[in-house]
Design a protein around this motif. Structure first.
Motif, mmCIF file in Angstrom:
data_model
loop_
_atom_site.group_PDB
_atom_site.id
_atom_site.type_symbol
_atom_site.label_atom_id
_atom_site.label_comp_id
_atom_site.label_asym_id
_atom_site.label_seq_id
_atom_site.Cartn_x
_atom_site.Cartn_y
_atom_site.Cartn_z
ATOM 1 N N ALA A 79 0.829 -1.208 0.000
ATOM 2 C CA ALA A 79 0.000 0.000 0.000
ATOM 3 C C ALA A 79 0.863 1.257 0.000
ATOM 4 C CB ALA A 79 -0.931 -0.013 1.211
ATOM 5 N N TRP A 80 1.934 1.260 0.771
ATOM 6 C CA TRP A 80 2.792 2.440 0.831
ATOM 7 C C TRP A 80 3.623 2.605 -0.442
ATOM 8 C CZ3 TRP A 80 2.413 6.456 3.888
ATOM 9 C CH2 TRP A 80 1.739 6.324 5.098
ATOM 10 N N ILE A 81 4.066 1.500 -1.045
ATOM 11 C CA ILE A 81 4.811 1.603 -2.300
ATOM 12 C C ILE A 81 3.911 2.162 -3.400
ATOM 13 C CG2 ILE A 81 5.968 0.285 -4.120
ATOM 14 C CD1 ILE A 81 7.653 0.753 -1.586
ATOM 15 N N ARG A 82 2.664 1.693 -3.454
ATOM 16 C CA ARG A 82 1.720 2.239 -4.432
ATOM 17 C C ARG A 82 1.469 3.714 -4.189
ATOM 18 N NH1 ARG A 82 -2.557 -2.841 -4.239
ATOM 19 N NH2 ARG A 82 -1.712 -4.015 -6.035
ATOM 20 N N LEU A 83 1.362 4.107 -2.921
ATOM 21 C CA LEU A 83 1.153 5.514 -2.607
ATOM 22 C C LEU A 83 2.357 6.342 -3.040
ATOM 23 C CD1 LEU A 83 -0.484 7.760 -1.306
ATOM 24 C CD2 LEU A 83 0.517 7.132 0.911
ATOM 25 N N GLY A 84 3.566 5.802 -2.858
ATOM 26 C CA GLY A 84 4.762 6.519 -3.298
ATOM 27 C C GLY A 84 4.742 6.784 -4.787
ATOM 28 N N ILE A 85 4.265 5.817 -5.575
ATOM 29 C CA ILE A 85 4.170 6.015 -7.029
ATOM 30 C C ILE A 85 3.120 7.061 -7.362
ATOM 31 C CG2 ILE A 85 3.579 4.900 -9.221
ATOM 32 C CD1 ILE A 85 4.745 2.312 -8.120
ATOM 33 N N ARG A 86 2.007 7.056 -6.641
ATOM 34 C CA ARG A 86 0.976 8.073 -6.894
ATOM 35 C C ARG A 86 1.508 9.467 -6.560
ATOM 36 N NH1 ARG A 86 -2.515 4.194 -4.563
ATOM 37 N NH2 ARG A 86 -2.684 5.366 -2.608
ATOM 38 N N ARG A 87 2.294 9.557 -5.526
ATOM 39 C CA ARG A 87 2.857 10.853 -5.152
ATOM 40 C C ARG A 87 3.926 11.308 -6.136
ATOM 41 N NH1 ARG A 87 3.550 10.234 1.487
ATOM 42 N NH2 ARG A 87 1.309 10.439 1.971
ATOM 43 N N ASN A 88 4.632 10.354 -6.710
ATOM 44 C CA ASN A 88 5.680 10.675 -7.685
ATOM 45 C C ASN A 88 5.705 9.601 -8.763
ATOM 46 O OD1 ASN A 88 7.920 11.446 -9.134
ATOM 47 N ND2 ASN A 88 9.393 10.712 -7.621
ATOM 48 N N PRO A 89 5.036 9.833 -9.904
ATOM 49 C CA PRO A 89 4.970 8.819 -10.963
ATOM 50 C C PRO A 89 6.335 8.390 -11.504
ATOM 51 C CG PRO A 89 3.302 10.503 -11.307
ATOM 52 C CD PRO A 89 4.196 11.001 -10.205
ATOM 53 N N ALA A 90 7.368 9.193 -11.265
ATOM 54 C CA ALA A 90 8.718 8.831 -11.720
ATOM 55 C C ALA A 90 9.500 8.111 -10.626
ATOM 56 C CB ALA A 90 9.475 10.079 -12.161
ATOM 57 N N GLU A 91 8.796 7.644 -9.604
ATOM 58 C CA GLU A 91 9.442 7.047 -8.435
ATOM 59 C C GLU A 91 10.537 6.059 -8.810
ATOM 60 O OE1 GLU A 91 10.550 6.883 -4.942
ATOM 61 O OE2 GLU A 91 8.595 7.824 -5.034
ATOM 62 N N HIS A 92 11.667 6.311 -8.225
ATOM 63 C CA HIS A 92 12.872 5.521 -8.441
ATOM 64 C C HIS A 92 13.163 5.225 -9.904
ATOM 65 C CE1 HIS A 92 14.412 5.324 -4.483
ATOM 66 N NE2 HIS A 92 15.426 4.667 -4.984
ATOM 67 N N PHE A 93 13.339 6.343 -10.613
ATOM 68 C CA PHE A 93 13.744 6.259 -12.017
ATOM 69 C C PHE A 93 12.794 5.362 -12.801
ATOM 70 C CE2 PHE A 93 17.438 6.980 -9.318
ATOM 71 C CZ PHE A 93 17.906 8.191 -9.818
ATOM 72 N N LEU A 94 11.512 5.484 -12.483
ATOM 73 C CA LEU A 94 10.434 4.784 -13.197
ATOM 74 C C LEU A 94 10.477 3.266 -13.017
ATOM 75 C CD1 LEU A 94 10.587 6.796 -16.545
ATOM 76 C CD2 LEU A 94 8.911 7.078 -14.717
ATOM 77 N N SER A 95 11.171 2.785 -11.993
ATOM 78 C CA SER A 95 11.315 1.331 -11.830
ATOM 79 C C SER A 95 10.465 0.748 -10.709
ATOM 80 C CB SER A 95 12.780 0.974 -11.552
ATOM 81 O OG SER A 95 13.148 1.306 -10.219
ATOM 82 N N GLU A 96 9.741 1.571 -9.963
ATOM 83 C CA GLU A 96 9.081 1.071 -8.762
ATOM 84 C C GLU A 96 7.893 0.161 -9.061
ATOM 85 O OE1 GLU A 96 9.483 1.615 -4.406
ATOM 86 O OE2 GLU A 96 10.597 1.112 -6.194
ATOM 87 N N TRP A 97 7.435 0.147 -10.310
ATOM 88 C CA TRP A 97 6.395 -0.811 -10.705
ATOM 89 C C TRP A 97 6.849 -2.247 -10.432
ATOM 90 C CZ3 TRP A 97 7.823 -4.558 -14.140
ATOM 91 C CH2 TRP A 97 8.958 -4.313 -14.912
ATOM 92 N N LEU A 98 8.163 -2.488 -10.537
ATOM 93 C CA LEU A 98 8.664 -3.836 -10.307
ATOM 94 C C LEU A 98 8.583 -4.199 -8.826
ATOM 95 C CD1 LEU A 98 9.825 -6.427 -11.385
ATOM 96 C CD2 LEU A 98 12.098 -5.365 -11.435
ATOM 97 N N HIS A 99 8.793 -3.228 -7.965
ATOM 98 C CA HIS A 99 8.628 -3.495 -6.530
ATOM 99 C C HIS A 99 7.176 -3.856 -6.221
ATOM 100 C CE1 HIS A 99 9.470 -2.105 -2.120
ATOM 101 N NE2 HIS A 99 9.324 -3.413 -2.229
ATOM 102 N N VAL A 100 6.238 -3.183 -6.879
ATOM 103 C CA VAL A 100 4.821 -3.518 -6.707
ATOM 104 C C VAL A 100 4.577 -4.966 -7.107
ATOM 105 C CG1 VAL A 100 2.490 -3.075 -7.587
ATOM 106 C CG2 VAL A 100 3.969 -1.162 -6.941
ATOM 107 N N ARG A 101 5.100 -5.374 -8.254
ATOM 108 C CA ARG A 101 4.901 -6.744 -8.724
ATOM 109 C C ARG A 101 5.547 -7.761 -7.772
ATOM 110 N NH1 ARG A 101 2.820 -7.449 -14.037
ATOM 111 N NH2 ARG A 101 3.409 -9.639 -13.714
ATOM 112 N N ILE A 102 6.683 -7.409 -7.204
ATOM 113 C CA ILE A 102 7.337 -8.304 -6.249
ATOM 114 C C ILE A 102 6.432 -8.536 -5.044
ATOM 115 C CG2 ILE A 102 9.232 -8.484 -4.582
ATOM 116 C CD1 ILE A 102 10.955 -6.934 -6.695
ATOM 117 N N LEU A 103 5.905 -7.459 -4.490
ATOM 118 C CA LEU A 103 5.051 -7.587 -3.309
ATOM 119 C C LEU A 103 3.760 -8.316 -3.649
ATOM 120 C CD1 LEU A 103 5.736 -4.073 -1.806
ATOM 121 C CD2 LEU A 103 6.228 -6.251 -0.676
#
Length: 288
Positions: A124-148
């Motif tokens: 939930a917090w990782i998704r919120l981080g992406i909503r707050r910053n769509p470029a979160e971690h050089f656009l790679s945070e989608w992979l962290h979402v998939r991992i979780l």
């Protein structure tokens, strides 16, 4: 990455590196990132942890003297590197209450919670981080979402992490697979390019492997897919290095062994020649 440690490690793609790679046809090409053994060394190093732990006394003193957003965030990151994950999560929650809305706080909290064993709130917090910053971690945070998401789905299906691609890519069983035509959605909800896919593996694994020791099915899964991506369109040096790491983390398949053997064969045949004209299809942001 395992999480998004704001104020942590710089984007690896920004490093000033000049190297030579070899494609699956044995042709050489220049690239500006670590390759082969140097890539493996970066993935298995703990330079960020060493920096924070080595600076612990200063970080703690600064946070006590001036408990502002930046210094308290550094303290929270230090606590993560020290293994004090629950304490870090509590500090980050207090930071969120005092200075709400920062994407760094949301992402760091996702890290601390995952390391503390709380995958659902971490997601939930990782998704919120992406909503707050769509470029979160050089656009790679989608992979962290998939991992979780994969970790949560595997609670009732323990073999899922060895049967299904966490990243959502399919390479088939060919020794030299084609580049995947169907690719997962990135931070913006659109399919990522092969370059962005390569970059996401590099960035997320560079962080995750600081915290997760062998054997681990998540890291093994990601390394195996990244090696296959390099077999399809990257340096053969990376194929060998990444499959070796994947084996350390628990991966072991017939396809993996076949690709590893082919990459070694190509590298041996290309050794000493000056044949240029190769291309790394996953190293440059050229495709849409």
């Amino acid at each position: 990455m395992l999480g998004t440690l704001a104020l942590g490690v710089a984007d690896p793609a920004q490093a000033c590196i000049n190297a030579i790679g070899t494609d699956h046809q044995g042709r050489h090409f220049p690239l500006h990132e670590e390759v082969g053994e140097r890539l493996a060394e970066r993935l298995t190093s703990n330079s960020a942890k060493a920096f924070y732990v080595g600076s612990a006394r200063t970080i703690i003193a600064d946070a006590k003297a001036t408990p502002d957003l930046e210094r308290l965030t550094k303290l929270a990151i230090l606590l993560i590197y020290q293994g004090q994950h629950a304490q870090s999560a509590r500090l980050l929650l207090s930071i969120e209450r005092r200075w709400p809305g920062h994407h760094e706080t949301a992402a760091n909290l996702g890290t601390a919670l995952e390391l503390a064993g709380h995958d659902a709130p971490a997601l939930a917090w990782i998704r919120l981080g992406i909503r707050r910053n769509p470029a979160e971690h050089f656009l790679s945070e989608w992979l962290h979402v998939r991992i979780l998401e994969s970790k949560l789905a595997s609670v009732n299906d323990p073999t899922r992490l060895t049967r299904q691609s966490i990243a959502g890519v399919q390479f088939g069983d060919a020794t030299v697979p084609p580049l995947p035509t169907s690719r997962p959605a990135g931070n913006d909800g659109r399919p990522v390019s092969t370059y962005a896919l390569n970059h996401a593996f590099a960035y997320q694994l560079g962080e995750r492997m600081q915290f997760v020791a062998p054997r681990d099915p998540v890291v093994a899964n990601l390394l195996s897919d990244w090696a296959a991506l390099n077999m399809a369109g990257g340096p053969m040096e990376n194929v060998v290095a990444l499959y070796a790491l994947a084996r350390r983390y628990g991966a072991d398949t017939e396809v993996m062994a076949r690709r590893e053997a082919e990459a070694n064969r190509v590298l041996k045949a290309a050794r000493g020649n000056q044949r240029l004209g190769g291309r790394c299809s996953i190293c440059e942001p050229s495709d849409p």
